[in-house]
Motif scaffolding. Structure first.
Motif, PDB file in Angstrom:
ATOM      1  N   PRO A  33      48.731 -40.201  25.236  1.00 45.87           N
ATOM      2  CA  PRO A  33      47.837 -41.033  24.446  1.00 45.87           C
ATOM      3  C   PRO A  33      48.895 -42.018  23.883  1.00 45.87           C
ATOM      4  O   PRO A  33      48.187 -43.079  23.383  1.00 45.87           O
ATOM      5  N   LYS A  53      42.019 -33.985  17.719  1.00 47.36           N
ATOM      6  CA  LYS A  53      41.843 -35.045  18.721  1.00 47.36           C
ATOM      7  C   LYS A  53      42.818 -34.344  19.899  1.00 47.36           C
ATOM      8  O   LYS A  53      42.457 -34.611  20.889  1.00 47.36           O
ATOM      9  N   LYS A  54      43.955 -33.940  19.442  1.00 41.73           N
ATOM     10  CA  LYS A  54      45.100 -33.497  20.403  1.00 41.73           C
ATOM     11  C   LYS A  54      44.526 -31.970  20.934  1.00 41.73           C
ATOM     12  O   LYS A  54      44.671 -31.876  22.240  1.00 41.73           O
ATOM     13  N   ARG A  57      41.910 -33.093  23.581  1.00 44.51           N
ATOM     14  CA  ARG A  57      42.566 -33.857  24.629  1.00 44.51           C
ATOM     15  C   ARG A  57      43.141 -32.775  25.474  1.00 44.51           C
ATOM     16  O   ARG A  57      43.002 -32.682  26.836  1.00 44.51           O
ATOM     17  N   GLU A  58      43.827 -31.639  25.077  1.00 41.37           N
ATOM     18  CA  GLU A  58      44.506 -30.750  25.958  1.00 41.37           C
ATOM     19  C   GLU A  58      43.473 -29.874  26.638  1.00 41.37           C
ATOM     20  O   GLU A  58      43.744 -29.398  27.550  1.00 41.37           O
ATOM     21  N   ASP A  61      42.665 -31.679  29.220  1.00 42.74           N
ATOM     22  CA  ASP A  61      43.602 -31.821  30.681  1.00 42.74           C
ATOM     23  C   ASP A  61      43.694 -30.433  31.269  1.00 42.74           C
ATOM     24  O   ASP A  61      43.995 -30.504  32.501  1.00 42.74           O
ATOM     25  N   GLU A 114      37.831 -38.156  23.496  1.00 44.59           N
ATOM     26  CA  GLU A 114      38.562 -37.311  24.332  1.00 44.59           C
ATOM     27  C   GLU A 114      37.753 -36.346  25.206  1.00 44.59           C
ATOM     28  O   GLU A 114      38.006 -35.979  26.511  1.00 44.59           O
ATOM     29  N   ARG A 117      37.065 -39.147  28.089  1.00 41.66           N
ATOM     30  CA  ARG A 117      38.367 -39.441  28.864  1.00 41.66           C
ATOM     31  C   ARG A 117      38.550 -38.390  30.053  1.00 41.66           C
ATOM     32  O   ARG A 117      39.155 -38.555  31.060  1.00 41.66           O
ATOM     33  N   GLY A 118      38.272 -37.178  29.700  1.00 41.29           N
ATOM     34  CA  GLY A 118      38.303 -36.085  30.642  1.00 41.29           C
ATOM     35  C   GLY A 118      37.253 -36.227  31.492  1.00 41.29           C
ATOM     36  O   GLY A 118      37.523 -36.141  32.899  1.00 41.29           O
ATOM     37  N   GLY A 286      36.171 -43.740  26.082  1.00 44.41           N
ATOM     38  CA  GLY A 286      37.012 -42.806  26.689  1.00 44.41           C
ATOM     39  C   GLY A 286      37.040 -42.995  28.100  1.00 44.41           C
ATOM     40  O   GLY A 286      38.168 -42.677  28.812  1.00 44.41           O
ATOM     41  N   ALA A 290      40.682 -43.459  30.250  1.00 46.81           N
ATOM     42  CA  ALA A 290      41.247 -42.817  31.355  1.00 46.81           C
ATOM     43  C   ALA A 290      41.502 -43.607  32.412  1.00 46.81           C
ATOM     44  O   ALA A 290      42.637 -43.553  33.303  1.00 46.81           O
ATOM     45  N   GLU A 293      44.807 -45.596  31.636  1.00 50.11           N
ATOM     46  CA  GLU A 293      46.091 -44.634  31.563  1.00 50.11           C
ATOM     47  C   GLU A 293      46.271 -44.265  33.104  1.00 50.11           C
ATOM     48  O   GLU A 293      47.452 -44.137  33.417  1.00 50.11           O
TER      49      GLU A 293
END
Length: 425
Positions: A33, A53-54, A57-58, A61, A114, A117-118, A286, A290, A293
């Protein structure tokens, strides 16, 4: 989301490529992030917001990204992920009570970012379920209807769909032709809907139809109701996991108790569409994150002519432009979310955000694909999936043209939606 300049590579999980890999860069190469929060917006969040948020995201991921590509390629939905998604306790987003999390608009936006993003198919499924189906009930249903439908939807034991668009009415859906005729203590619905996400498996489908009085109402059609036929639309090149359907409604009998109690005209749907377009705007960010990143991490690892791609001027210029766009979008959307939390609801503001972000996300993902070279068209590196999926995001919940006309009407005072024939005023 701390902007650590020159952050080390290898933030993402390295998985073996089923296609074989001799590129020197193990996919996926998503960064952490710290790659994208250049203006430290994370510092404005509460500890609870950062933790949520974390967590999302996890989840994306670890549970979604490693498995989603084969589903996307087969155009199948990963139903086994739904119970795990339900355990995140995020369904319903901003809805309070009835087992829903009651997030602020800022918090909901971070969660949606998030998810997207995934994978945009997963975020779209959640958007349809939460921001369209559940929000329709929350905003326009009676207390009894909220108590009956929302708790199992909040647990994701029951899934929702939202049937507004028709085969011949997309941007001009205000002219929808599906009808609902009252017959005693029931409504009989006839018509067709198209591009309806989740409809092939949804337990509750919110169908919008024109009543005997000519006004539009919302009707909760429960799974298994005779006459409701949802056929998946095949051949899509975007959001392939999402089960968009063409729905035929033939004498579908719905109890009067399933007509959303507080819908009187088509304008009532705008309350739901505002919430949904807000969701889609965050999705675009999002997807852009991605792409950026991945491009940044790849450029640091991939070597050409004896040097990492990141050492070349053209690559640094493109990465800087991508970061500028993402920073612009994040700051703009953060402020929009604050305004919504303050009760400053404005469809034109949301339309401006959706229009702007999808256009920039498409450009960012196009640059990311180009920077990855041949690897950019492989699903292993995820950019190709996002690049295809953003095309659907650009269209649904209103095209960029429709969003521009909403903004244009607001700033000029003139409506330019329907062309006027010469000699007519």
């Amino acid at each position: 989301m701390k902007a650590t300049h020159g952050a080390p590579v290898g933030q993402g999980q390295a998985l073996p490529s089923p296609n074989g890999n001799s590129s020197g860069v193990e996919p996926p190469v998503l960064g952490g992030p710290e790659y994208s929060d250049y203006f430290l917006l994370d510092n404005l969040l509460t500890d609870e917001q950062r933790a949520l948020k974390k967590k999302v995201r996890e989840f994306m991921d670890q549970e979604v990204i490693p498995v989603i590509n084969p589903y996307w390629e087969r155009a199948e939905f990963p139903f086994e992920l739904v119970p795990k998604l339900g355990q995140l306790d995020i369904a319903g987003f901003q809805i309070s009570g009835y087992g829903c999390p009651g997030m602020s608009n800022v918090t909901a936006g971070l969660v949606i970012l998030e998810l997207a993003r995934g994978d945009l198919s997963m975020s779209t499924m959640m958007g349809v379920h939460s921001a369209l189906a559940m929000m329709s009930i929350a905003l326009l249903g009676s207390e009894e209807q909220k108590q009956r439908f929302l708790p199992p939807m909040a647990r994701m034991e029951k899934l929702g769909a939202f049937g507004l668009t028709e085969p011949t009415h997309g941007s001009d859906v205000v002219k929808l032709e599906t009808t609902a005729h009252q017959d005693g203590d029931s409504y009989v619905i006839n018509g067709h809907k198209r591009w309806i996400g989740n409809a092939t498996f949804a337990d509750y489908s919110i169908i919008w139809a024109r009543g005997d009085d000519g006004h539009v109402g919302g009707y909760v059609v429960e799974k298994g109701t005779p006459g409701f036929d949802a056929q998946v639309i095949k051949g899509k090149t975007a959001l392939r996991c999402v089960q968009n359907a063409q729905i035929s409604l033939t004498d579908v009998r719905v109890p009067a108790a399933n007509r959303l109690a507080n819908v009187n005209t088509f304008r009532d749907t705008e309350k739901v569409l505002l919430a949904s377009r807000f969701c889609v705007a965050w999705e675009s960010i999002g997807a852009a994150v991605a792409g950026y990143e991945t491009a940044l991490a790849y450029a640091k690892q991939r070597k050409q002519f004896g040097m990492p791609l990141a050492a070349f001027q053209l690559i640094q210029y493109r990465l800087s432009r991508m970061l500028a766009d993402i920073t612009d979008m994040l700051c703009m959307q953060f402020r929009l979310s604050q305004l919504l939390d303050e009760g400053e609801y404005s469809m034109p503001r949301v339309a401006l955000a959706k229009m702007h972000y999808t256009e920039r996300a498409r450009a960012i993902l196009g640059d990311a694909r180009d920077m990855l070279g041949g690897n950019g068209i492989l699903l292993d590196y995820h950019v190709a999936r996002h690049l295809c999926d953003i095309e659907a995001i650009d269209t649904y919940e209103g095209t960029d043209t429709v969003q521009a006309l909403i903004v244009g009407r607001d700033i000029t005072g003139y409506s330019a939606f329907a062309p006027v024939a010469p000699g007519h005023h």
